[in-house]
Structure formats: structure tokens, C-alpha cells
Design a protein around this motif. Sequence first.
Motif, PDB file in Angstrom:
ATOM      1  N   UNK A   1       0.813  -1.218   0.000  1.00  0.00           N
ATOM      2  CA  UNK A   1       0.000   0.000   0.000  1.00  0.00           C
ATOM      3  C   UNK A   1       0.845   1.266   0.000  1.00  0.00           C
ATOM      4  N   UNK A   2       2.164   1.116   0.169  1.00  0.00           N
ATOM      5  CA  UNK A   2       3.032   2.297   0.183  1.00  0.00           C
ATOM      6  C   UNK A   2       3.601   2.609  -1.191  1.00  0.00           C
ATOM      7  N   UNK A   3       3.219   1.833  -2.211  1.00  0.00           N
ATOM      8  CA  UNK A   3       3.748   2.048  -3.555  1.00  0.00           C
ATOM      9  C   UNK A   3       3.452   3.450  -4.053  1.00  0.00           C
ATOM     10  N   UNK A   4       2.321   4.014  -3.641  1.00  0.00           N
ATOM     11  CA  UNK A   4       1.919   5.323  -4.168  1.00  0.00           C
ATOM     12  C   UNK A   4       2.797   6.473  -3.707  1.00  0.00           C
ATOM     13  N   UNK A   5       3.673   6.248  -2.722  1.00  0.00           N
ATOM     14  CA  UNK A   5       4.535   7.348  -2.251  1.00  0.00           C
ATOM     15  C   UNK A   5       5.766   7.508  -3.123  1.00  0.00           C
ATOM     16  N   UNK A   6       6.071   6.507  -3.943  1.00  0.00           N
ATOM     17  CA  UNK A   6       7.277   6.556  -4.764  1.00  0.00           C
ATOM     18  C   UNK A   6       7.057   7.443  -5.981  1.00  0.00           C
ATOM     19  N   UNK A   7       7.951   8.395  -6.186  1.00  0.00           N
ATOM     20  CA  UNK A   7       7.873   9.298  -7.334  1.00  0.00           C
ATOM     21  C   UNK A   7       8.896   8.956  -8.402  1.00  0.00           C
ATOM     22  N   UNK A   8       9.932   8.212  -8.038  1.00  0.00           N
ATOM     23  CA  UNK A   8      10.979   7.830  -8.984  1.00  0.00           C
ATOM     24  C   UNK A   8      11.273   6.342  -8.813  1.00  0.00           C
ATOM     25  N   UNK A   9      11.903   5.708  -9.801  1.00  0.00           N
ATOM     26  CA  UNK A   9      12.275   4.303  -9.645  1.00  0.00           C
ATOM     27  C   UNK A   9      13.168   4.052  -8.439  1.00  0.00           C
ATOM     28  N   UNK A  10      14.077   5.006  -8.146  1.00  0.00           N
ATOM     29  CA  UNK A  10      14.968   4.835  -6.999  1.00  0.00           C
ATOM     30  C   UNK A  10      14.180   4.811  -5.693  1.00  0.00           C
ATOM     31  N   UNK A  11      13.205   5.705  -5.570  1.00  0.00           N
ATOM     32  CA  UNK A  11      12.367   5.721  -4.370  1.00  0.00           C
ATOM     33  C   UNK A  11      11.558   4.438  -4.261  1.00  0.00           C
ATOM     34  N   UNK A  12      11.062   3.960  -5.371  1.00  0.00           N
ATOM     35  CA  UNK A  12      10.296   2.710  -5.378  1.00  0.00           C
ATOM     36  C   UNK A  12      11.132   1.570  -4.830  1.00  0.00           C
ATOM     37  N   UNK A  13      12.382   1.493  -5.269  1.00  0.00           N
ATOM     38  CA  UNK A  13      13.242   0.399  -4.828  1.00  0.00           C
ATOM     39  C   UNK A  13      13.651   0.564  -3.369  1.00  0.00           C
ATOM     40  N   UNK A  14      14.145   1.738  -3.002  1.00  0.00           N
ATOM     41  CA  UNK A  14      14.707   1.947  -1.670  1.00  0.00           C
ATOM     42  C   UNK A  14      13.658   1.915  -0.565  1.00  0.00           C
ATOM     43  N   UNK A  15      12.443   2.364  -0.853  1.00  0.00           N
ATOM     44  CA  UNK A  15      11.414   2.454   0.181  1.00  0.00           C
ATOM     45  C   UNK A  15      10.562   1.199   0.280  1.00  0.00           C
ATOM     46  N   UNK A  16      10.440   0.451  -0.814  1.00  0.00           N
ATOM     47  CA  UNK A  16       9.463  -0.629  -0.841  1.00  0.00           C
ATOM     48  C   UNK A  16      10.075  -1.957  -1.296  1.00  0.00           C
ATOM     49  N   UNK A  17      10.616  -1.970  -2.506  1.00  0.00           N
ATOM     50  CA  UNK A  17      11.037  -3.227  -3.132  1.00  0.00           C
ATOM     51  C   UNK A  17      12.206  -3.884  -2.413  1.00  0.00           C
ATOM     52  N   UNK A  18      13.065  -3.072  -1.791  1.00  0.00           N
ATOM     53  CA  UNK A  18      14.282  -3.613  -1.191  1.00  0.00           C
ATOM     54  C   UNK A  18      13.992  -4.666  -0.128  1.00  0.00           C
ATOM     55  N   UNK A  19      12.839  -4.594   0.506  1.00  0.00           N
ATOM     56  CA  UNK A  19      12.494  -5.540   1.569  1.00  0.00           C
ATOM     57  C   UNK A  19      11.621  -6.696   1.080  1.00  0.00           C
ATOM     58  N   UNK A  20      11.454  -6.828  -0.228  1.00  0.00           N
ATOM     59  CA  UNK A  20      10.640  -7.912  -0.782  1.00  0.00           C
ATOM     60  C   UNK A  20      11.523  -8.900  -1.535  1.00  0.00           C
ATOM     61  N   UNK A  21      11.000 -10.085  -1.855  1.00  0.00           N
ATOM     62  CA  UNK A  21      11.780 -11.053  -2.632  1.00  0.00           C
ATOM     63  C   UNK A  21      12.084 -10.589  -4.050  1.00  0.00           C
ATOM     64  N   UNK A  22      11.446  -9.501  -4.493  1.00  0.00           N
ATOM     65  CA  UNK A  22      11.654  -9.010  -5.859  1.00  0.00           C
ATOM     66  C   UNK A  22      12.875  -8.109  -5.986  1.00  0.00           C
ATOM     67  N   UNK A  23      13.564  -7.839  -4.885  1.00  0.00           N
ATOM     68  CA  UNK A  23      14.675  -6.887  -4.911  1.00  0.00           C
ATOM     69  C   UNK A  23      15.725  -7.267  -5.949  1.00  0.00           C
ATOM     70  N   UNK A  24      16.093  -8.537  -6.013  1.00  0.00           N
ATOM     71  CA  UNK A  24      17.128  -8.967  -6.959  1.00  0.00           C
ATOM     72  C   UNK A  24      16.693  -8.754  -8.405  1.00  0.00           C
ATOM     73  N   UNK A  25      15.400  -8.890  -8.677  1.00  0.00           N
ATOM     74  CA  UNK A  25      14.910  -8.711 -10.035  1.00  0.00           C
ATOM     75  C   UNK A  25      14.902  -7.231 -10.430  1.00  0.00           C
TER      76      UNK A  25
END
Length: 212
Positions: A138-162
Amino acid sequence: MPSSEFYFNVDSGYLEGLVRGFKGGILKAADYINLAQCETLEDLKLHLQSTDYGHFLANETGQLTVSTIDGKLKQKLMNEFHYFRNHAFEPLATFLDFITYSYMIDNIILLITGTLHQRPISELVPKCHPLGSFDQMEAVNIAQTPAELFNAIIVDTPLADFFQDCLSENDMDEMNIEIMRNKLYKVWSTAHGRRDTNFISAGDMSIDKPVL
């Protein structure tokens, strides 16, 4: 006979029984013929109660809708999948995890695209597939750039490596999001196939290769 087959039931006997049970519960052609003849959703509910779907709609006392039935069916699928996953040993456990990753990718892309169109997150989350749910979704909407998307959300999921190989410095517009989706699926399918080829026997590859 390989010695490993003597110990098959230790780790996999129970799961094989579950799979055989699920397979036996798949609706037959006659069931679909009967469902096609139902005039109302209540008729459909009554017929499904006579199958392995059982009373999954028993708590629905109000007027049935297609979306309600769809949601309950997905919930039933998710419960069965997670029960199976929680009892799985490696390498099957990782195989099942990889199945959920494709739904996680779809959910992330759905949320990003919906946010771009000014859709509220509360409206988007129910449309996500339950097999692809994760805590930070539910926090995906706070990301404004790809870097923010990765650092704030994706980094803690199994998708980080992808995502590491798929993100760019481009703005998150519809075109770049679609490019991201295609890259993610390519990386995911390659990793899925490479990992599973390592433990699937040559005899099973003729069955499993189309799936991979």
C-alpha cells in the motif's frame, strides 16, 4: 530404483496426497454443464455445495454478486496454496515462492499505473491478486521515482534482486512502467527456469518445461 525414492514419503508423501486430493476435486465436464444451466447465482451456489468447493459461500447471507463469488474463490485458492507452501520442503518451497513473484510484479505495476491516474490506493488494493500481496504494497503510491520505489518498498521484498537490473533513471510514466514490467518478467522467467532446471530430473522436464 534410486535410493532417494525410498525416502520420498518422508518429505513429500503428505503433499502428494494433497495434490491428488485437489486434482480429484477439479470440476468435471458434467459440473460445468450443470453450472451453465443455473438461472441464478443462488442456483450456482447450491450446485457448488455438492462439489469439493463445499460451503465456501455459507457465510454470505446477503444477495450474491459475481464479485463476491470471485473474491471467495480467490480466497479459497490462496488458503490452499499457502497451506501447501507451509508444508513444503526445499526445493519445492522455492518453486512455489517463485510462482507468487509473478503476481507480486503484476500487483506493483497495477498500483503504480493506478497512482499515475490519480486512483486512490484503497480502490486499487482490492483489485490486486491475493497471491501477490506483501506488507509494503500500500506504500507504492509514495514513490515518485524508480529509486524511491526500490529503496522504500522493493528492497524488503523477494523481488529486490529482479528490480536491480530493471530500474532506470527515467520518470515513472506509462511507457517506462510497461518497459519495466517486460524487463521484470524476463528476469523473473530466466531465474525461474534456471533455478528449477537444477533440481528437476530429466524425466520430468518434458512435463515441467512448458510450465517454466
